[in-house]
Design a protein around this motif. Structure first.
Motif, PDB file in Angstrom:
ATOM      1  N   LEU A  72      -4.754   1.882  -0.348  1.00  0.00           N
ATOM      2  CA  LEU A  72      -5.813   0.910  -0.114  1.00  0.00           C
ATOM      3  C   LEU A  72      -6.833   1.019  -1.243  1.00  0.00           C
ATOM      4  CD1 LEU A  72      -6.689  -1.132   2.159  1.00  0.00           C
ATOM      5  CD2 LEU A  72      -8.311   0.633   2.810  1.00  0.00           C
ATOM      6  N   ASN A  73      -6.883  -0.033  -2.072  1.00  0.00           N
ATOM      7  CA  ASN A  73      -7.789  -0.029  -3.232  1.00  0.00           C
ATOM      8  C   ASN A  73      -7.628   1.249  -4.054  1.00  0.00           C
ATOM      9  OD1 ASN A  73      -8.880  -2.551  -2.459  1.00  0.00           O
ATOM     10  ND2 ASN A  73     -10.278  -1.525  -1.056  1.00  0.00           N
ATOM     11  N   GLY A  74      -6.376   1.716  -4.201  1.00  0.00           N
ATOM     12  CA  GLY A  74      -6.060   2.886  -5.012  1.00  0.00           C
ATOM     13  C   GLY A  74      -6.105   4.217  -4.283  1.00  0.00           C
ATOM     14  N   GLU A  75      -6.639   4.261  -3.072  1.00  0.00           N
ATOM     15  CA  GLU A  75      -6.703   5.498  -2.289  1.00  0.00           C
ATOM     16  C   GLU A  75      -5.496   5.572  -1.359  1.00  0.00           C
ATOM     17  OE1 GLU A  75      -9.484   7.582   1.166  1.00  0.00           O
ATOM     18  OE2 GLU A  75     -10.207   5.783   0.146  1.00  0.00           O
ATOM     19  N   HIS A  76      -4.878   6.751  -1.231  1.00  0.00           N
ATOM     20  CA  HIS A  76      -3.712   6.939  -0.355  1.00  0.00           C
ATOM     21  C   HIS A  76      -4.155   7.552   0.971  1.00  0.00           C
ATOM     22  CE1 HIS A  76      -0.408   5.954  -3.135  1.00  0.00           C
ATOM     23  NE2 HIS A  76      -1.345   6.207  -4.032  1.00  0.00           N
ATOM     24  N   ILE A  77      -3.910   6.827   2.066  1.00  0.00           N
ATOM     25  CA  ILE A  77      -4.291   7.268   3.403  1.00  0.00           C
ATOM     26  C   ILE A  77      -3.009   7.560   4.186  1.00  0.00           C
ATOM     27  CG2 ILE A  77      -5.454   6.565   5.533  1.00  0.00           C
ATOM     28  CD1 ILE A  77      -6.990   4.550   3.497  1.00  0.00           C
ATOM     29  N   PRO A  78      -2.825   8.793   4.674  1.00  0.00           N
ATOM     30  CA  PRO A  78      -1.605   9.129   5.417  1.00  0.00           C
ATOM     31  C   PRO A  78      -1.463   8.268   6.677  1.00  0.00           C
ATOM     32  CG  PRO A  78      -2.839  11.114   4.855  1.00  0.00           C
ATOM     33  CD  PRO A  78      -3.727   9.939   4.535  1.00  0.00           C
ATOM     34  N   VAL A  79      -0.212   7.850   6.950  1.00  0.00           N
ATOM     35  CA  VAL A  79       0.105   7.080   8.157  1.00  0.00           C
ATOM     36  C   VAL A  79       1.390   7.632   8.767  1.00  0.00           C
ATOM     37  CG1 VAL A  79      -1.052   4.998   7.313  1.00  0.00           C
ATOM     38  CG2 VAL A  79       1.391   5.273   6.900  1.00  0.00           C
ATOM     39  N   ALA A  80       1.511   7.438  10.095  1.00  0.00           N
ATOM     40  CA  ALA A  80       2.688   7.955  10.801  1.00  0.00           C
ATOM     41  C   ALA A  80       2.936   7.122  12.055  1.00  0.00           C
ATOM     42  CB  ALA A  80       2.470   9.424  11.168  1.00  0.00           C
ATOM     43  N   THR A  81       4.049   7.383  12.687  1.00  0.00           N
ATOM     44  CA  THR A  81       4.440   6.697  13.913  1.00  0.00           C
ATOM     45  C   THR A  81       3.269   6.612  14.888  1.00  0.00           C
ATOM     46  OG1 THR A  81       6.700   7.513  13.661  1.00  0.00           O
ATOM     47  CG2 THR A  81       6.061   6.765  15.860  1.00  0.00           C
ATOM     48  N   GLY A  82       3.017   5.388  15.391  1.00  0.00           N
ATOM     49  CA  GLY A  82       1.951   5.168  16.363  1.00  0.00           C
ATOM     50  C   GLY A  82       0.644   4.705  15.762  1.00  0.00           C
ATOM     51  N   ASP A  83       0.530   4.710  14.427  1.00  0.00           N
ATOM     52  CA  ASP A  83      -0.694   4.234  13.791  1.00  0.00           C
ATOM     53  C   ASP A  83      -0.722   2.713  13.746  1.00  0.00           C
ATOM     54  OD1 ASP A  83      -1.725   6.764  13.268  1.00  0.00           O
ATOM     55  OD2 ASP A  83      -1.020   6.801  11.182  1.00  0.00           O
ATOM     56  N   ILE A  84      -1.923   2.160  13.864  1.00  0.00           N
ATOM     57  CA  ILE A  84      -2.173   0.734  13.675  1.00  0.00           C
ATOM     58  C   ILE A  84      -3.193   0.629  12.554  1.00  0.00           C
ATOM     59  CG2 ILE A  84      -3.109  -1.379  14.667  1.00  0.00           C
ATOM     60  CD1 ILE A  84      -2.284  -0.284  17.410  1.00  0.00           C
ATOM     61  N   LEU A  85      -2.882  -0.173  11.557  1.00  0.00           N
ATOM     62  CA  LEU A  85      -3.754  -0.342  10.405  1.00  0.00           C
ATOM     63  C   LEU A  85      -4.176  -1.802  10.334  1.00  0.00           C
ATOM     64  CD1 LEU A  85      -1.295   1.481   8.031  1.00  0.00           C
ATOM     65  CD2 LEU A  85      -3.200   2.524   9.242  1.00  0.00           C
ATOM     66  N   ILE A  86      -5.463  -2.048  10.249  1.00  0.00           N
ATOM     67  CA  ILE A  86      -5.970  -3.399  10.071  1.00  0.00           C
ATOM     68  C   ILE A  86      -6.558  -3.457   8.664  1.00  0.00           C
ATOM     69  CG2 ILE A  86      -7.507  -5.206  10.910  1.00  0.00           C
ATOM     70  CD1 ILE A  86      -5.394  -4.335  12.989  1.00  0.00           C
ATOM     71  N   VAL A  87      -5.853  -4.156   7.776  1.00  0.00           N
ATOM     72  CA  VAL A  87      -6.309  -4.329   6.404  1.00  0.00           C
ATOM     73  C   VAL A  87      -7.223  -5.545   6.388  1.00  0.00           C
ATOM     74  CG1 VAL A  87      -5.586  -4.775   4.036  1.00  0.00           C
ATOM     75  CG2 VAL A  87      -4.210  -3.271   5.491  1.00  0.00           C
ATOM     76  N   GLU A  88      -8.404  -5.377   5.847  1.00  0.00           N
ATOM     77  CA  GLU A  88      -9.409  -6.431   5.883  1.00  0.00           C
ATOM     78  C   GLU A  88      -9.315  -7.340   4.656  1.00  0.00           C
ATOM     79  OE1 GLU A  88     -13.016  -5.312   8.086  1.00  0.00           O
ATOM     80  OE2 GLU A  88     -12.368  -3.253   7.693  1.00  0.00           O
ATOM     81  N   PRO A  89      -9.883  -8.543   4.745  1.00  0.00           N
ATOM     82  CA  PRO A  89      -9.797  -9.493   3.639  1.00  0.00           C
ATOM     83  C   PRO A  89     -10.264  -8.878   2.316  1.00  0.00           C
ATOM     84  CG  PRO A  89     -10.766 -10.555   5.550  1.00  0.00           C
ATOM     85  CD  PRO A  89     -10.653  -9.088   5.865  1.00  0.00           C
ATOM     86  N   GLY A  90      -9.494  -9.125   1.264  1.00  0.00           N
ATOM     87  CA  GLY A  90      -9.848  -8.657  -0.071  1.00  0.00           C
ATOM     88  C   GLY A  90      -9.452  -7.239  -0.391  1.00  0.00           C
ATOM     89  N   GLU A  91      -8.900  -6.498   0.569  1.00  0.00           N
ATOM     90  CA  GLU A  91      -8.486  -5.124   0.291  1.00  0.00           C
ATOM     91  C   GLU A  91      -7.079  -5.128  -0.325  1.00  0.00           C
ATOM     92  OE1 GLU A  91     -10.845  -2.326   3.426  1.00  0.00           O
ATOM     93  OE2 GLU A  91      -9.035  -3.271   4.214  1.00  0.00           O
ATOM     94  N   ASP A  92      -6.967  -4.536  -1.507  1.00  0.00           N
ATOM     95  CA  ASP A  92      -5.669  -4.393  -2.174  1.00  0.00           C
ATOM     96  C   ASP A  92      -4.877  -3.341  -1.405  1.00  0.00           C
ATOM     97  OD1 ASP A  92      -3.570  -4.417  -4.055  1.00  0.00           O
ATOM     98  OD2 ASP A  92      -4.587  -2.956  -5.336  1.00  0.00           O
ATOM     99  N   HIS A  93      -3.675  -3.710  -0.914  1.00  0.00           N
ATOM    100  CA  HIS A  93      -2.932  -2.782  -0.064  1.00  0.00           C
ATOM    101  C   HIS A  93      -1.442  -2.766  -0.394  1.00  0.00           C
ATOM    102  CE1 HIS A  93      -2.833  -6.711   1.892  1.00  0.00           C
ATOM    103  NE2 HIS A  93      -1.711  -6.339   2.479  1.00  0.00           N
ATOM    104  N   HIS A  94      -0.876  -1.561  -0.258  1.00  0.00           N
ATOM    105  CA  HIS A  94       0.553  -1.310  -0.471  1.00  0.00           C
ATOM    106  C   HIS A  94       0.959  -0.213   0.500  1.00  0.00           C
ATOM    107  CE1 HIS A  94       0.229  -3.439  -4.352  1.00  0.00           C
ATOM    108  NE2 HIS A  94      -0.950  -2.854  -4.412  1.00  0.00           N
TER     109      HIS A  94
END
Length: 124
Positions: A72-94
């Motif tokens: 997210l905007n160059g920062e890596h945030i750990p994610v795993a089974t059961g997570d819900i991520l809401i990416v907001e408008p304008g956020e660069d995401h991969h």
């Protein structure tokens, strides 16, 4: 970005299950994605092939299986089974899938109108 767990969602009997965290009356687009081991989503699909991926609305990712990171905007945030991520408008995401435990996700957008297959007058 907002990060939640499936257990954080309130019980819903109508509307869509993400309505408290994903703006829009209806789920309007989305899909199920099976990432390859080590895969990074949206690579080089920005303007002129640049490595940039944003939306004008919110996008939700529900991690059904596996692990990795949300870049997210160059920062890596750990994610795993059961997570819900809401990416907001304008956020660069991969979404980056683990090489050991590849990610399976549901992704979706919400809006003021139902998906075209669910609108009135489209029944066959």
């Amino acid at each position: 970005m907002i990060k939640l767990r499936l257990t954080d969602l309130l019980d819903k009997k109508s509307g869509h299950i993400l309505q408290d965290v994903l703006p829009g009356a209806y789920l309007s687009s989305g899909g199920l994605s099976f990432a390859k081991r080590g895969e990074r989503s949206h690579t080089n699909d920005g303007p002129e092939g640049r490595d940039y991926h944003v939306h004008g609305d919110c996008e939700a990712f529900i991690i059904l299986q596996g692990s990795g990171t949300m870049e997210l905007n160059g920062e890596h945030i750990p994610v795993a089974t059961g997570d819900i991520l809401i990416v907001e408008p304008g956020e660069d995401h991969h979404l980056n899938s683990s090489s050991e435990d590849p990610i399976v996700t549901v992704w979706c957008h919400a809006g003021p109108s139902p998906h075209k297959n669910q609108q009135k007058g489209d029944a066959q």
